[in-house]
Design a protein around this motif. Structure first.
Motif, PDB file in Angstrom:
ATOM      1  N   TYR A   2      13.955 -18.003  -2.123  1.00  0.00           N
ATOM      2  CA  TYR A   2      12.680 -18.337  -1.475  1.00  0.00           C
ATOM      3  C   TYR A   2      12.097 -19.662  -1.963  1.00  0.00           C
ATOM      4  N   GLY A   3      12.894 -20.398  -2.766  1.00  0.00           N
ATOM      5  CA  GLY A   3      12.497 -21.747  -3.154  1.00  0.00           C
ATOM      6  C   GLY A   3      11.672 -21.857  -4.420  1.00  0.00           C
ATOM      7  N   TYR A   4      11.766 -20.865  -5.305  1.00  0.00           N
ATOM      8  CA  TYR A   4      11.020 -20.895  -6.561  1.00  0.00           C
ATOM      9  C   TYR A   4      12.000 -20.985  -7.733  1.00  0.00           C
ATOM     10  N   ASP A   5      11.617 -21.708  -8.778  1.00  0.00           N
ATOM     11  CA  ASP A   5      12.535 -22.072  -9.853  1.00  0.00           C
ATOM     12  C   ASP A   5      12.351 -21.191 -11.090  1.00  0.00           C
ATOM     13  N   PRO A   6      13.331 -20.327 -11.412  1.00  0.00           N
ATOM     14  CA  PRO A   6      13.234 -19.463 -12.596  1.00  0.00           C
ATOM     15  C   PRO A   6      13.232 -20.235 -13.919  1.00  0.00           C
ATOM     16  N   LYS A   7      13.575 -21.518 -13.859  1.00  0.00           N
ATOM     17  CA  LYS A   7      13.528 -22.307 -15.098  1.00  0.00           C
ATOM     18  C   LYS A   7      12.078 -22.595 -15.502  1.00  0.00           C
ATOM     19  N   ASP A   8      11.167 -22.393 -14.561  1.00  0.00           N
ATOM     20  CA  ASP A   8       9.740 -22.540 -14.826  1.00  0.00           C
ATOM     21  C   ASP A   8       9.246 -21.273 -15.540  1.00  0.00           C
ATOM     22  N   ARG A   9       8.551 -21.447 -16.651  1.00  0.00           N
ATOM     23  CA  ARG A   9       8.109 -20.296 -17.449  1.00  0.00           C
ATOM     24  C   ARG A   9       7.174 -19.384 -16.656  1.00  0.00           C
ATOM     25  N   ASN A  10       6.271 -19.976 -15.879  1.00  0.00           N
ATOM     26  CA  ASN A  10       5.372 -19.163 -15.072  1.00  0.00           C
ATOM     27  C   ASN A  10       6.139 -18.312 -14.065  1.00  0.00           C
ATOM     28  N   GLU A  11       7.257 -18.851 -13.575  1.00  0.00           N
ATOM     29  CA  GLU A  11       8.078 -18.111 -12.614  1.00  0.00           C
ATOM     30  C   GLU A  11       8.729 -16.916 -13.284  1.00  0.00           C
ATOM     31  N   ARG A  12       9.122 -17.084 -14.531  1.00  0.00           N
ATOM     32  CA  ARG A  12       9.734 -15.967 -15.257  1.00  0.00           C
ATOM     33  C   ARG A  12       8.707 -14.870 -15.534  1.00  0.00           C
ATOM     34  N   ILE A  13       7.448 -15.254 -15.709  1.00  0.00           N
ATOM     35  CA  ILE A  13       6.391 -14.259 -15.864  1.00  0.00           C
ATOM     36  C   ILE A  13       6.233 -13.475 -14.565  1.00  0.00           C
ATOM     37  N   PHE A  14       6.283 -14.188 -13.432  1.00  0.00           N
ATOM     38  CA  PHE A  14       6.197 -13.518 -12.132  1.00  0.00           C
ATOM     39  C   PHE A  14       7.353 -12.532 -11.973  1.00  0.00           C
ATOM     40  N   ILE A  15       8.545 -12.922 -12.420  1.00  0.00           N
ATOM     41  CA  ILE A  15       9.730 -12.065 -12.336  1.00  0.00           C
ATOM     42  C   ILE A  15       9.537 -10.792 -13.157  1.00  0.00           C
ATOM     43  N   VAL A  16       8.998 -10.939 -14.358  1.00  0.00           N
ATOM     44  CA  VAL A  16       8.757  -9.766 -15.196  1.00  0.00           C
ATOM     45  C   VAL A  16       7.710  -8.855 -14.547  1.00  0.00           C
ATOM     46  N   LYS A  17       6.720  -9.465 -13.888  1.00  0.00           N
ATOM     47  CA  LYS A  17       5.715  -8.672 -13.197  1.00  0.00           C
ATOM     48  C   LYS A  17       6.336  -7.913 -12.016  1.00  0.00           C
ATOM     49  N   CYS A  18       7.290  -8.532 -11.329  1.00  0.00           N
ATOM     50  CA  CYS A  18       8.020  -7.824 -10.265  1.00  0.00           C
ATOM     51  C   CYS A  18       8.761  -6.632 -10.853  1.00  0.00           C
ATOM     52  N   LEU A  19       9.356  -6.832 -12.025  1.00  0.00           N
ATOM     53  CA  LEU A  19      10.075  -5.763 -12.721  1.00  0.00           C
ATOM     54  C   LEU A  19       9.126  -4.625 -13.062  1.00  0.00           C
ATOM     55  N   GLN A  20       7.937  -4.979 -13.557  1.00  0.00           N
ATOM     56  CA  GLN A  20       6.941  -3.963 -13.885  1.00  0.00           C
ATOM     57  C   GLN A  20       6.477  -3.219 -12.638  1.00  0.00           C
ATOM     58  N   PHE A  21       6.215  -3.961 -11.572  1.00  0.00           N
ATOM     59  CA  PHE A  21       5.705  -3.346 -10.347  1.00  0.00           C
ATOM     60  C   PHE A  21       6.679  -2.301  -9.819  1.00  0.00           C
ATOM     61  N   SER A  22       7.958  -2.609  -9.910  1.00  0.00           N
ATOM     62  CA  SER A  22       8.980  -1.718  -9.378  1.00  0.00           C
ATOM     63  C   SER A  22       8.992  -0.370 -10.078  1.00  0.00           C
ATOM     64  N   SER A  23       8.530  -0.328 -11.335  1.00  0.00           N
ATOM     65  CA  SER A  23       8.613   0.915 -12.103  1.00  0.00           C
ATOM     66  C   SER A  23       7.257   1.440 -12.556  1.00  0.00           C
ATOM     67  N   ALA A  24       6.163   0.852 -12.042  1.00  0.00           N
ATOM     68  CA  ALA A  24       4.829   1.262 -12.471  1.00  0.00           C
ATOM     69  C   ALA A  24       4.320   2.458 -11.659  1.00  0.00           C
ATOM     70  N   ASP A  25       3.304   3.160 -12.203  1.00  0.00           N
ATOM     71  CA  ASP A  25       2.656   4.224 -11.448  1.00  0.00           C
ATOM     72  C   ASP A  25       1.584   3.608 -10.558  1.00  0.00           C
ATOM     73  N   VAL A  26       0.820   4.439  -9.872  1.00  0.00           N
ATOM     74  CA  VAL A  26      -0.129   3.933  -8.876  1.00  0.00           C
ATOM     75  C   VAL A  26      -1.185   3.016  -9.491  1.00  0.00           C
ATOM     76  N   VAL A  27      -1.682   3.370 -10.671  1.00  0.00           N
ATOM     77  CA  VAL A  27      -2.691   2.541 -11.325  1.00  0.00           C
ATOM     78  C   VAL A  27      -2.070   1.208 -11.746  1.00  0.00           C
ATOM     79  N   GLY A  28      -0.862   1.292 -12.288  1.00  0.00           N
ATOM     80  CA  GLY A  28      -0.172   0.081 -12.714  1.00  0.00           C
ATOM     81  C   GLY A  28       0.146  -0.841 -11.557  1.00  0.00           C
ATOM     82  N   GLN A  82       0.820  -1.200   0.000  1.00  0.00           N
ATOM     83  CA  GLN A  82       0.000   0.000   0.000  1.00  0.00           C
ATOM     84  C   GLN A  82       0.861   1.259   0.000  1.00  0.00           C
ATOM     85  N   ASP A  83       1.965   1.214   0.733  1.00  0.00           N
ATOM     86  CA  ASP A  83       2.860   2.378   0.807  1.00  0.00           C
ATOM     87  C   ASP A  83       3.476   2.710  -0.546  1.00  0.00           C
ATOM     88  N   GLN A  84       3.667   1.687  -1.396  1.00  0.00           N
ATOM     89  CA  GLN A  84       4.283   1.922  -2.701  1.00  0.00           C
ATOM     90  C   GLN A  84       3.427   2.831  -3.572  1.00  0.00           C
TER      91      GLN A  84
END
Length: 275
Positions: free
Chosen positions: A154-180, A21-23
């Protein structure tokens, strides 16, 4: 080491949700930081525009196959062995480790990667706009590598495609505006609840990867404009790169920590229902 009771896990989960919420309160400064780069688009040299286009392909390859950015897990597992005081840990064993050990490794990664970004930013800041073309893809690579390492911690495998999608979403979250940020948090909730049908929908939301790369690039904003000045760019490049990787690593830690806590609460609930 903290005893991981259900009450303690719930308290930790609440602290992470407060962080989420603070972000959203950073929106005004983020928008301010994006404006100059949008104006700069009109005068950006063709070779930098071409480099941005290359990043689109590289990020797409990362999600599909891991590409050149897929990281090794051995070093992270060795760190976990040290902090958890256990031997011969495989990635499949990490989920059973104390959360405190995962946190310690992730904090160490955040510090180390921030220091590496500082050196890299100073190096590419020497030549101003010409080395900025090098800085952007290198920083993207470091960002993806950092998030993958935190995933493993944290025990999650980046070789899993779904995990790489989560990683990209983390990347997006870090640079998104409030709506994003709010939209991404809603999308990430599908991972927490393991809704595979919605995950497939999330894959389609990453079409072309264009939004991811340009959102990421926009984060540079007015801070990166200062790096375009030769020599002086060393100082600004070192500072901005360090802050960007530090904030990104913190995002990865919080979101992956949330997943691990939710997994443990779910396990505890199943165990209680079986008694």
């Amino acid at each position: 080491m903290t005893l991981e009771t259900r009450e303690w896990l719930q308290t930790e989960l609440q602290s992470i949700e407060k962080w989420e919420q603070d972000q959203k309160g950073l929106w005004f400064w983020e928008r301010l930081g994006r404006l100059p780069f949008k104006l700069l688009d009109k005068v950006t040299p063709a070779f930098i525009q071409k480099k941005i286009g290359t990043l689109l392909d590289e990020l797409g390859a990362f999600v599909q196959t891991g590409g050149q950015y897929l990281t090794q897990e051995k070093v992270i597992l060795a760190k976990l062995e040290k902090h958890a005081k256990r031997e011969d840990i495989a990635l499949s064993d990490v989920s059973t480790l104390p959360l405190a050990a995962m946190d310690e490794v992730s904090e160490e990664l955040k510090t180390n990667r921030s220091q590496l970004a500082t050196i890299q930013g100073a190096t590419t800041g020497v030549g101003g706009i010409f080395t900025l073309a090098v800085d952007i893809p290198v920083l993207l690579g470091l960002s993806l590598k950092t998030l993958q390492e935190i995933a493993i911690a944290y025990g999650y495998d980046p070789k899993d495609r779904n995990e790489r999608i989560f990683i990209v979403k983390c990347l997006q979250f870090s640079s998104a505006d409030v709506v994003g940020k709010q939209a991404i948090l809603n999308e990430l909730s599908t991972f927490y609840h393991r809704d595979h049908m919605t995950k497939n929908e999330m894959i389609s939301q990453l079409q072309g990867w264009r939004e991811v790369v340009y959102t990421y690039r926009d984060q540079f904003g007015w801070k990166k404009l200062l790096q375009m000045v030769p020599i002086a760019g060393m100082v600004f490049g070192a500072i901005t790169n360090r802050l960007m990787i530090h904030d990104l690593a913190e995002t990865g830690m919080m979101l992956y920590r949330k997943r691990r806590i939710l997994d443990r609460l779910e396990t505890a609930e199943k165990y209680s229902s079986e008694l």
